[in-house]
Design an enzyme around this catalytic site. Structure first.
Site, mmCIF file in Angstrom:
data_model
loop_
_atom_site.group_PDB
_atom_site.id
_atom_site.type_symbol
_atom_site.label_atom_id
_atom_site.label_comp_id
_atom_site.label_asym_id
_atom_site.label_seq_id
_atom_site.Cartn_x
_atom_site.Cartn_y
_atom_site.Cartn_z
ATOM 1 N N PRO A 1 151.805 37.771 34.453
ATOM 2 C CA PRO A 1 152.742 38.409 33.393
ATOM 3 C C PRO A 1 153.167 39.473 33.992
ATOM 4 O O PRO A 1 152.488 39.978 35.254
ATOM 5 C CB PRO A 1 150.832 38.810 32.798
ATOM 6 N N TYR B 1 168.204 41.967 22.200
ATOM 7 C CA TYR B 1 167.772 41.279 21.617
ATOM 8 C C TYR B 1 167.138 41.735 19.740
ATOM 9 O O TYR B 1 166.361 40.989 19.828
ATOM 10 C CB TYR B 1 166.245 41.479 22.506
ATOM 11 N N CYS C 1 178.492 56.036 23.721
ATOM 12 C CA CYS C 1 179.628 56.051 22.612
ATOM 13 C C CYS C 1 179.841 55.145 22.307
ATOM 14 O O CYS C 1 180.079 54.060 22.493
ATOM 15 C CB CYS C 1 180.686 57.028 23.665
ATOM 16 N N GLU C 2 178.424 54.452 20.938
ATOM 17 C CA GLU C 2 178.660 53.207 20.614
ATOM 18 C C GLU C 2 177.877 52.696 19.248
ATOM 19 O O GLU C 2 177.151 54.015 19.507
ATOM 20 C CB GLU C 2 177.835 52.104 21.685
HETATM 21 N N1 LLP Z 1 157.607 34.619 35.753
HETATM 22 C C1 LLP Z 1 158.613 34.083 35.775
HETATM 23 C C2 LLP Z 1 159.567 33.627 36.438
HETATM 24 C C3 LLP Z 1 160.066 35.165 34.984
HETATM 25 O O1 LLP Z 1 160.816 35.087 35.041
HETATM 26 C C4 LLP Z 1 159.353 36.270 34.130
HETATM 27 C C5 LLP Z 1 160.386 37.266 33.389
HETATM 28 C C6 LLP Z 1 157.847 36.627 34.361
HETATM 29 C C7 LLP Z 1 156.827 35.830 35.520
HETATM 30 C C8 LLP Z 1 156.880 38.000 33.817
HETATM 31 O O2 LLP Z 1 157.432 37.691 31.964
HETATM 32 P P1 LLP Z 1 156.549 38.867 30.989
HETATM 33 O O3 LLP Z 1 155.677 38.365 31.899
HETATM 34 O O4 LLP Z 1 156.952 40.228 30.994
HETATM 35 O O5 LLP Z 1 156.672 38.353 29.257
HETATM 36 N N2 LLP Z 1 164.354 40.876 29.767
HETATM 37 C C9 LLP Z 1 163.647 40.642 28.586
HETATM 38 C C10 LLP Z 1 162.242 39.953 29.066
HETATM 39 C C11 LLP Z 1 163.138 38.983 30.149
HETATM 40 C C12 LLP Z 1 161.958 38.624 31.019
HETATM 41 C C13 LLP Z 1 162.214 37.497 31.751
HETATM 42 N N3 LLP Z 1 161.406 36.788 32.721
HETATM 43 C C14 LLP Z 1 162.918 41.244 27.477
HETATM 44 O O6 LLP Z 1 163.203 42.667 27.952
HETATM 45 O O7 LLP Z 1 162.377 41.270 26.671
#
Ligand code: LLP
Length: 439
Positions: free
Chosen positions: A294, A341, A368-369
């Protein structure tokens, strides 16, 4: 209705307070925009995931690896180590933070779909616990680097179980047509198993699956676990021995809006334990050591961003209705998620209360967008004026970590609050920092 604020946030004496520090003082002492992190809340969440994993899996519990991509700096890596959980890094830069924090190498897990030879070499040199391998090219790179260092490197194979988790398209990572991992359905996963086994410098310990991010329902995790465990069954049938580890990834969703019901460790882990038990029984396997990763669920709710209002402007819409455009002193450079997103947030007036009527408002940044919007549609008091403070909750994950210098805007600092005391853990970037790159 879920609470979108960290446990240390209260509203009294007409102001938002964090750990007893009122918003106007936080702004005066640290400036705006600033990310404020509630250290107590962060540690409680990290510990809760660790405890829930241990309670649900007992001696089959592997590690909780905090996904550093959500947000990491040296101080936060130290907190993670103190909470007794592991750290997932996915670049040389994140690994450098872990090293600077003296993070126990055996509890570091290295991710990434394009790890360079230098990154892999560094990881093996410092003795990271696990490398999660993402391509055949990488299997050779890991074997080569391990051989040079006279080591046997433990790896997991990242597999794509073909799950489309219920989330925004661009943050679902386990469709078959993605850059990540080895697809189970196409046979690529089995090819990778054979390749990994052909190198004596590699110890294949198990499989890894990550199905997406900000997932708010649990069923997809069970389907993914089942497909990974099915392949572990095939491995046992083929080679007579069972792979000892399984990492189910991250992706547990949080509340950005009060109506988002978050996935909490005390619900997720018993659910996963049950799913894993059922699948292992189906394929006649012992329960492997289970790890999870997480990121957002630990740091997301622990931070909010404090902005100062710079200008307001009434815009008359085609329908004849009015919209109050409220410009804050940050924007898409410190929170790209709404633009990228369509992510939704709320905000509150943080430095005072207002009895003015609520009016249709849009909170926008200073870039500026046209798409530089933090909150597209929200009802806010009509008397919000320059100098007021707005706090946006749940910005801890993928906020500061995805921040940019667009329009040469310096990135905000991160200030930690603990028992009424505030300290900068990541300083504000300055114009000098930015100009320092010009040659
Ligand atoms: N493990 C792996 C292999 C991952 O690729 C990710 C996230 C995580 C764990 C952690 O996921 P989480 O628990 O934080 O959801 N930038 C996007 C999210 C990209 C997630 C990338 N990988 C956003 O802002 O929603």
């Amino acid at each position: 209705m879920a609470n979108v604020w960290s446990s240390g946030v209260t509203f009294h004496e007409n102001e938002l307070q964090l750990s007893g520090m009122p918003a106007h003082k936080l702004a005066r002492d640290f400036g705006t925009p600033t990310f404020f992190i509630d250290e107590v809340d962060f540690r409680e969440r990290a510990l809760a995931w660790g405890e829930a994993l241990n309670e649900s899996f007992g001696d089959r519990a592997g590690h909780v690896y905090y996904a550093g991509k959500a947000f990491v700096c040296v101080e936060v890596a130290k907190w993670i180590a103190e909470c007794g959980i592991g750290l997932d890094v996915c670049t040389g830069g994140e690994l450098a933070v872990a090293i600077a924090a003296n993070f126990p190498a055996s509890k570091i897990q290295v991710h990434g779909n394009n790890k360079s030879v230098a990154e892999i070499t560094k990881a093996i040199e410092i003795g990271v616990g696990t490398i999660v391998v993402d391509s055949l090219v990488e299997i050779s790179r890991v074997a080569e680097a391990a051989r040079k260092h006279g080591k046997v490197q433990a790896i997991l194979l990242r597999l794509t179980p073909g799950i489309e988790a219920h989330t925004h398209e661009s943050i679902a990572t386990a469709h078959e047509d993605v850059k990540f991992g080895f697809s189970i359905a196409s046979g690529a996963a089995w090819t990778a198993v054979l390749a990994a086994r052909s190198h004596p410098e590699i110890e294949l310990r198990g499989f890894h699956g990550h199905i997406g991010s900000q997932i708010l329902s649990m069923d997809a995790f069970a389907v993914s676990a089942d497909r990974l465990i099915e392949l572990m069954g095939k491995f046992r049938d083929e080679f007579g021995a069972q792979l000892p580890e399984l990492d189910l990834g991250g992706g547990y969703g949080i509340s950005y809006l009060p109506e988002d019901e978050p996935l909490l460790p005390q619900d997720v882990l018993p659910y996963l334990a049950n799913a894993v038990k059922t699948s292992c029984a189906t394929y006649g396997l012992d329960i492997p050591r289970i790890s999870i990763e997480p990121g957002r669920a630990i740091v997301g709710p622990a931070m909010f961003t404090l902005y100062e209002v710079g200008t307001t402007k009434n815009v008359v819409l085609e329908s004849g209705a009015n919209r109050n455009y409220i410009s804050i002193d940050g924007g898409m450079s410190d929170n790209i998620r709404p633009a990228l997103y369509g992510a939704e947030y709320i905000t509150v007036l943080a430095n005072r209360t207002s009895s003015a009527p609520l009016i249709a408002s849009r909170v926008v940044g200073k870039h500026c967008e046209t798409g530089d919007i933090i909150i597209r549609d929200i009802q806010l008091p009509a008397d919000i004026a320059p100098g007021d403070l707005l706090a946006v909750p749940a910005t801890g994950a993928y906020g500061r970590s995805m921040a940019s210098n667009y329009n040469h805007v310096p990135r905000p600092p991160v200030v930690a609050l603990l028992h009424g005391k505030a300290r900068v853990i990541l300083r504000r970037e300055t114009e000098a920092d930015l100009l320092g790159l010009d040659v």
